[in-house]
Scaffold this active site. Sequence first.
Site, PDB file in Angstrom:
ATOM      1  N   ASP A 118     214.738  47.409  69.959  1.00  0.00           N
ATOM      2  CA  ASP A 118     215.671  46.934  68.925  1.00  0.00           C
ATOM      3  C   ASP A 118     214.926  46.749  67.615  1.00  0.00           C
ATOM      4  O   ASP A 118     213.906  46.063  67.580  1.00  0.00           O
ATOM      5  CB  ASP A 118     216.244  45.574  69.345  1.00  0.00           C
ATOM      6  CG  ASP A 118     217.318  45.719  70.403  1.00  0.00           C
ATOM      7  OD1 ASP A 118     217.202  45.069  71.454  1.00  0.00           O
ATOM      8  OD2 ASP A 118     218.251  46.501  70.186  1.00  0.00           O
ATOM      9  N   ASP A 168     225.531  47.083  75.163  1.00  0.00           N
ATOM     10  CA  ASP A 168     224.336  46.303  74.849  1.00  0.00           C
ATOM     11  C   ASP A 168     224.750  44.903  74.403  1.00  0.00           C
ATOM     12  O   ASP A 168     225.452  44.734  73.421  1.00  0.00           O
ATOM     13  CB  ASP A 168     223.586  47.010  73.706  1.00  0.00           C
ATOM     14  CG  ASP A 168     222.401  46.207  73.199  1.00  0.00           C
ATOM     15  OD1 ASP A 168     221.766  46.669  72.236  1.00  0.00           O
ATOM     16  OD2 ASP A 168     222.118  45.121  73.729  1.00  0.00           O
TER      17      ASP A 168
HETATM   18  C1  DX5 Z   1     221.096  42.140  69.981  1.00  0.00           C
HETATM   19  C2  DX5 Z   1     220.226  43.009  70.867  1.00  0.00           C
HETATM   20  C3  DX5 Z   1     220.279  42.493  72.298  1.00  0.00           C
HETATM   21  C4  DX5 Z   1     219.263  43.172  73.180  1.00  0.00           C
HETATM   22  C5  DX5 Z   1     219.541  42.844  74.622  1.00  0.00           C
HETATM   23  O1  DX5 Z   1     220.906  42.511  68.669  1.00  0.00           O
HETATM   24  O2  DX5 Z   1     220.678  44.352  70.795  1.00  0.00           O
HETATM   25  O3  DX5 Z   1     221.565  42.683  72.802  1.00  0.00           O
HETATM   26  O4  DX5 Z   1     219.297  44.566  73.032  1.00  0.00           O
HETATM   27  O5  DX5 Z   1     219.333  41.446  74.790  1.00  0.00           O
HETATM   28  P1  DX5 Z   1     220.264  40.625  75.811  1.00  0.00           P
HETATM   29  O6  DX5 Z   1     220.337  41.431  77.081  1.00  0.00           O
HETATM   30  O7  DX5 Z   1     219.533  39.309  75.984  1.00  0.00           O
HETATM   31  O8  DX5 Z   1     221.598  40.507  75.131  1.00  0.00           O
END
Ligand code: DX5
Length: 227
Positions: A41, A181
């Site tokens: 990310d 996501d």
């Molecule tokens: C938010 C991110 C998160 C990450 C995953 O900007 O994109 O969603 O990828 O993290 P979790 O699984 O903790 O949401």
Amino acid sequence: MNTGTEKIIIAASILGADPLNLERDLKAVQETGQAEWVQVDVMDGLFAANLSFGPDTVAAIKKKFPFFIDVHLMMERPKNVLEAFARKGADLITVHLEAKDNPEECLRLIKNLGVKAGLAVKPKTPIKEIFPFLELLDLVLVMTVEPGFAGQGFLESCLPKIEEARRMIQKAGGGRWLEVDGGINDQTAPKAARAGADVLVCGSALFREPPKITLARMRETIQKTLK
Ligand code: DX5
């Protein structure tokens, strides 16, 4: 709603890993053989109120691990960094429809760099806005949290949108991943899979306990729901 044909891909989001032990955490994921992708990310402090990783993190992962590297650019101006991420080993780069740069220009540049191209929408953006870009896409990303931070709760209100995205992809002949996501864990993963997702991004829930436990539990609940 899931087409039920392809295997569900799990992408380990390093945003949920221990930043001081990234290699250790990725080794633990690799040993499970249960997560095919790593998601990196990238945030610019503007599009999302956070800062995270850069192209050198992609290069370091590429050098040590066999993962397919999925770079998710939560940036207002992603165009400037596409080449850097491509050169450092990104296998797929996703930009946001809501970014300030022209999505079509970004998608064409990503493909010209020999990298797979994805387009992401935030929870409140209607999925139909993706439609004009569909023929350029290898992946559609439906966010089930607001961009910016790991550890947020899965927005169930996005489930109909995932189903609509699956229908849109099927109508266009399939052949594109539908990635979800945000807040994915062993409870929400089956819901997203049933709604049509075939790539699930998991960060905090994956690294909360040893990945061999969290991934086994997630695979089990996904399998049960798709039977
Ligand atoms: C938010 C991110 C998160 C990450 C995953 O900007 O994109 O969603 O990828 O993290 P979790 O699984 O903790 O949401």
